[in-house]
Design a protein around this motif. Structure first.
Motif, PDB file in Angstrom:
ATOM      1  N   ASP A 267     -11.675  30.836  17.981  1.00 61.72           N
ATOM      2  CA  ASP A 267     -10.743  30.644  16.579  1.00 61.72           C
ATOM      3  C   ASP A 267     -11.297  29.987  15.493  1.00 61.72           C
ATOM      4  O   ASP A 267     -12.028  29.016  15.841  1.00 61.72           O
ATOM      5  CB  ASP A 267      -9.225  30.765  16.865  1.00 61.72           C
ATOM      6  N   PRO A 268     -11.038  30.078  14.106  1.00 64.19           N
ATOM      7  CA  PRO A 268     -11.503  29.003  13.344  1.00 64.19           C
ATOM      8  C   PRO A 268     -10.800  27.929  13.394  1.00 64.19           C
ATOM      9  O   PRO A 268      -9.565  27.648  13.794  1.00 64.19           O
ATOM     10  CB  PRO A 268     -10.938  29.705  12.091  1.00 64.19           C
ATOM     11  N   LEU A 269     -11.706  26.734  13.185  1.00 61.70           N
ATOM     12  CA  LEU A 269     -11.316  25.427  13.384  1.00 61.70           C
ATOM     13  C   LEU A 269     -10.567  24.994  11.699  1.00 61.70           C
ATOM     14  O   LEU A 269     -11.054  25.198  11.029  1.00 61.70           O
ATOM     15  CB  LEU A 269     -12.442  24.565  13.461  1.00 61.70           C
ATOM     16  N   LEU A 270      -9.500  24.678  11.803  1.00 56.92           N
ATOM     17  CA  LEU A 270      -8.793  24.191  10.556  1.00 56.92           C
ATOM     18  C   LEU A 270      -8.471  22.414  10.433  1.00 56.92           C
ATOM     19  O   LEU A 270      -7.829  22.065  11.500  1.00 56.92           O
ATOM     20  CB  LEU A 270      -7.507  25.033  10.335  1.00 56.92           C
ATOM     21  N   MET A 271      -9.103  21.812   9.680  1.00 59.50           N
ATOM     22  CA  MET A 271      -8.827  20.514   9.351  1.00 59.50           C
ATOM     23  C   MET A 271      -8.516  20.110   8.002  1.00 59.50           C
ATOM     24  O   MET A 271      -8.737  21.199   7.137  1.00 59.50           O
ATOM     25  CB  MET A 271      -9.974  19.603   9.856  1.00 59.50           C
ATOM     26  N   SER A 272      -8.038  19.040   7.716  1.00 63.39           N
ATOM     27  CA  SER A 272      -7.552  18.953   6.202  1.00 63.39           C
ATOM     28  C   SER A 272      -7.866  17.327   6.018  1.00 63.39           C
ATOM     29  O   SER A 272      -8.078  16.484   6.945  1.00 63.39           O
ATOM     30  CB  SER A 272      -6.094  19.036   6.101  1.00 63.39           C
ATOM     31  N   LYS A 278      -8.281   9.781  -9.922  1.00 60.26           N
ATOM     32  CA  LYS A 278      -7.420   8.860 -10.760  1.00 60.26           C
ATOM     33  C   LYS A 278      -8.188   9.047 -12.150  1.00 60.26           C
ATOM     34  O   LYS A 278      -9.246   8.626 -12.444  1.00 60.26           O
ATOM     35  CB  LYS A 278      -7.656   7.563 -10.340  1.00 60.26           C
ATOM     36  N   GLY A 279      -7.372   9.272 -13.225  1.00 61.76           N
ATOM     37  CA  GLY A 279      -7.742   9.384 -14.579  1.00 61.76           C
ATOM     38  C   GLY A 279      -6.700   8.550 -15.298  1.00 61.76           C
ATOM     39  O   GLY A 279      -6.022   7.258 -14.961  1.00 61.76           O
ATOM     40  N   ASP A 280      -5.817   9.342 -16.379  1.00 61.14           N
ATOM     41  CA  ASP A 280      -4.897   8.831 -16.908  1.00 61.14           C
ATOM     42  C   ASP A 280      -3.408   8.985 -16.018  1.00 61.14           C
ATOM     43  O   ASP A 280      -2.418   8.249 -16.215  1.00 61.14           O
ATOM     44  CB  ASP A 280      -4.526   9.765 -18.239  1.00 61.14           C
ATOM     45  N   ILE A 281      -3.769   9.844 -14.993  1.00 61.73           N
ATOM     46  CA  ILE A 281      -2.728   9.922 -13.953  1.00 61.73           C
ATOM     47  C   ILE A 281      -3.432   9.999 -12.579  1.00 61.73           C
ATOM     48  O   ILE A 281      -4.635  10.086 -12.683  1.00 61.73           O
ATOM     49  CB  ILE A 281      -1.876  11.148 -14.118  1.00 61.73           C
ATOM     50  N   THR A 282      -2.660  10.091 -11.561  1.00 64.38           N
ATOM     51  CA  THR A 282      -3.357  10.090 -10.095  1.00 64.38           C
ATOM     52  C   THR A 282      -3.032  11.445  -9.623  1.00 64.38           C
ATOM     53  O   THR A 282      -1.805  11.795  -9.644  1.00 64.38           O
ATOM     54  CB  THR A 282      -2.757   9.206  -9.353  1.00 64.38           C
ATOM     55  N   GLU A 283      -3.949  12.270  -9.276  1.00 64.74           N
ATOM     56  CA  GLU A 283      -3.602  13.493  -8.734  1.00 64.74           C
ATOM     57  C   GLU A 283      -4.032  13.701  -7.397  1.00 64.74           C
ATOM     58  O   GLU A 283      -5.090  13.059  -6.950  1.00 64.74           O
ATOM     59  CB  GLU A 283      -4.305  14.624  -9.560  1.00 64.74           C
ATOM     60  N   SER A 284      -3.365  14.475  -6.417  1.00 65.68           N
ATOM     61  CA  SER A 284      -4.030  14.689  -4.891  1.00 65.68           C
ATOM     62  C   SER A 284      -4.043  16.152  -4.953  1.00 65.68           C
ATOM     63  O   SER A 284      -3.098  17.071  -5.228  1.00 65.68           O
ATOM     64  CB  SER A 284      -2.836  13.985  -4.376  1.00 65.68           C
ATOM     65  N   TYR A 285      -5.116  16.380  -4.197  1.00 67.42           N
ATOM     66  CA  TYR A 285      -5.541  17.725  -3.503  1.00 67.42           C
ATOM     67  C   TYR A 285      -5.704  17.347  -1.978  1.00 67.42           C
ATOM     68  O   TYR A 285      -6.533  16.799  -1.528  1.00 67.42           O
ATOM     69  CB  TYR A 285      -6.777  17.937  -4.068  1.00 67.42           C
ATOM     70  N   ARG A 286      -4.905  18.443  -1.405  1.00 66.04           N
ATOM     71  CA  ARG A 286      -5.192  18.559   0.068  1.00 66.04           C
ATOM     72  C   ARG A 286      -6.114  19.779   0.407  1.00 66.04           C
ATOM     73  O   ARG A 286      -6.047  20.688  -0.190  1.00 66.04           O
ATOM     74  CB  ARG A 286      -3.843  18.886   0.889  1.00 66.04           C
ATOM     75  N   VAL A 287      -7.432  19.032   0.832  1.00 65.64           N
ATOM     76  CA  VAL A 287      -8.472  19.910   0.942  1.00 65.64           C
ATOM     77  C   VAL A 287      -8.580  20.574   2.540  1.00 65.64           C
ATOM     78  O   VAL A 287      -8.512  19.491   3.274  1.00 65.64           O
ATOM     79  CB  VAL A 287      -9.770  19.399   0.942  1.00 65.64           C
ATOM     80  N   LEU A 288      -8.220  21.786   2.540  1.00 71.02           N
ATOM     81  CA  LEU A 288      -8.436  22.393   3.734  1.00 71.02           C
ATOM     82  C   LEU A 288      -9.777  22.636   4.264  1.00 71.02           C
ATOM     83  O   LEU A 288     -10.445  23.574   3.458  1.00 71.02           O
ATOM     84  CB  LEU A 288      -7.408  23.801   3.895  1.00 71.02           C
ATOM     85  N   PHE A 289     -10.398  22.556   5.479  1.00 73.44           N
ATOM     86  CA  PHE A 289     -11.734  22.835   5.805  1.00 73.44           C
ATOM     87  C   PHE A 289     -11.353  23.760   7.089  1.00 73.44           C
ATOM     88  O   PHE A 289     -10.916  23.544   8.104  1.00 73.44           O
ATOM     89  CB  PHE A 289     -12.363  21.743   6.414  1.00 73.44           C
ATOM     90  N   MET A 290     -11.983  25.124   6.563  1.00 75.87           N
ATOM     91  CA  MET A 290     -11.682  26.148   7.548  1.00 75.87           C
ATOM     92  C   MET A 290     -13.202  26.582   8.046  1.00 75.87           C
ATOM     93  O   MET A 290     -13.993  26.978   7.239  1.00 75.87           O
ATOM     94  CB  MET A 290     -11.190  27.435   7.295  1.00 75.87           C
ATOM     95  N   ALA A 291     -13.498  26.148   9.452  1.00 84.79           N
ATOM     96  CA  ALA A 291     -14.853  26.362   9.883  1.00 84.79           C
ATOM     97  C   ALA A 291     -14.972  27.394  10.893  1.00 84.79           C
ATOM     98  O   ALA A 291     -13.872  27.422  11.772  1.00 84.79           O
ATOM     99  CB  ALA A 291     -15.429  25.096  10.317  1.00 84.79           C
ATOM    100  N   ARG A 292     -16.007  28.295  11.294  1.00 85.83           N
ATOM    101  CA  ARG A 292     -16.045  29.137  12.173  1.00 85.83           C
ATOM    102  C   ARG A 292     -17.447  29.414  12.537  1.00 85.83           C
ATOM    103  O   ARG A 292     -18.323  29.337  11.468  1.00 85.83           O
ATOM    104  CB  ARG A 292     -15.241  30.524  12.013  1.00 85.83           C
ATOM    105  N   VAL A 293     -17.580  30.133  13.748  1.00 86.27           N
ATOM    106  CA  VAL A 293     -18.906  30.590  13.957  1.00 86.27           C
ATOM    107  C   VAL A 293     -19.068  31.989  13.880  1.00 86.27           C
ATOM    108  O   VAL A 293     -18.181  32.638  14.393  1.00 86.27           O
ATOM    109  CB  VAL A 293     -19.350  30.170  15.793  1.00 86.27           C
ATOM    110  N   VAL A 294     -20.075  32.466  13.130  1.00 86.35           N
ATOM    111  CA  VAL A 294     -20.390  33.673  12.969  1.00 86.35           C
ATOM    112  C   VAL A 294     -21.667  34.278  13.693  1.00 86.35           C
ATOM    113  O   VAL A 294     -22.743  33.615  13.936  1.00 86.35           O
ATOM    114  CB  VAL A 294     -20.363  34.239  11.451  1.00 86.35           C
TER     115      VAL A 294
END
Length: 297
Positions: A267-272, A278-294
């Motif tokens: 099954d695909p491996l899912l990590m985050s 940070k600029g004039d405000i602070t923004e957050s992004y949740r980056v999802l890493f989906m990895a699989r063997v083909v």
């Protein structure tokens, strides 16, 4: 007599990307069209957003619901103020044999959106299409942006009016879950490792700082993508996860993946991981890493 085929060459390809700008700012780009034939060419320019059949065409089901290949409409987000997002000058004229004509394309977004688009069509003698160019651009209310990965949002902007009560309830819910900060956006990176390959699977994100006369030049943009031991144990490696940008700069964050030797599942491996900008405000992004063997090609 003899027939002569009109011929032209354009300085840009099928797409003209105006990039990211601040909402309320204006940027321009120049498209050069050269007359490579030996006759005078009469030209006119049309924008798809100003087409007389646009209202009828908009009654169709959005393309992102009916086609897996086309994600956005040709005419994307439009300005709230009623003025065209894109404009071009001149709109008609003639190009002498062997000469060229410069067209100035202006991008003037009045609010934040990632999906401004239109199509520029150059006609010869009022009927022959010489060139079609897709115009694209994005606008932000803040001087930084992050792009890359697989889109997870819907590329159609809602014009529905949200009640103040509903907006406040949503803000309270975000504050409870995330604390008093900007809502976390999600980005998906898909990494496909070819079975038996010595090369890892690779993907990347781009963090940028915009340059605009609307901005003070003193403040840089800082970013950081956390790299915990869980990511390393799962076979992920990050290149350039932290940095600072001056106005007008870009920096790429590289991600690579080699499946660990003890990987047992197909099954695909899912990590985050959390990306903080940070600029004039602070923004957050949740980056999802989906990895699989083909399987190898």
């Amino acid at each position: 007599g003899r027939g002569v085929i009109p011929s032209t060459e354009c300085s840009v390809g099928e797409v003209l990307d105006m990039g990211y700008v601040m909402a309320g700012d204006t940027v321009t780009a120049t498209v050069k069209i050269e007359n490579t034939s030996n006759l005078v060419l009469l030209f006119s320019v049309q924008l798809e957003s100003l087409s007389p059949t646009r209202d009828r065409d908009r009654q169709k089901i959005p393309s992102f619901l009916t086609s897996s290949l086309q994600r956005t409409e040709i005419v994307g987000t439009q300005n709230y103020n009623g003025f065209s997002v894109f404009s071009v000058s001149p709109i008609e004229g003639k190009i002498e044999a062997g000469m060229s004509q410069d067209f100035v394309v202006t991008f003037s977004p009045d609010h934040e959106s990632l999906y401004y688009s239109d199509r520029l069509k150059v006609l010869l003698f009022g009927k022959q299409t010489a060139h079609e160019i897709l115009l694209k651009g994005a606008a932000r209310d803040h001087p930084m942006f992050v792009e890359g990965g697989v889109p997870l949002d819907v590329p159609v902007e809602s014009l529905a009016v949200t009640s103040p009560v509903a907006s406040q309830e949503g803000a309270d819910l975000v504050a409870v879950c995330l604390g008093p900060q900007e809502a976390v956006r999600s980005l998906l990176l898909l990494l496909e490792y070819e079975e038996g390959s010595a090369e890892p699977a690779r993907a990347e994100l781009t963090v940028g700082a915009m340059q605009s006369p609307l901005l003070a030049a003193k403040k840089a943009v800082e970013f950081s993508l956390e790299s915990g031991p869980e990511l390393q144990r799962a076979g992920f490696a990050l290149d350039g996860p932290k940095g600072a940008l001056e106005r007008g700069q870009l920096q790429r964050i590289g991600v690579s993946w080699l499946p660990p030797a003890d990987l047992q599942t197909s099954d695909p491996l899912l990590m985050s991981a959390l990306l903080t900008v940070k600029g004039d405000i602070t923004e957050s992004y949740r980056v999802l890493f989906m990895a699989r063997v083909v399987a190898a090609a």
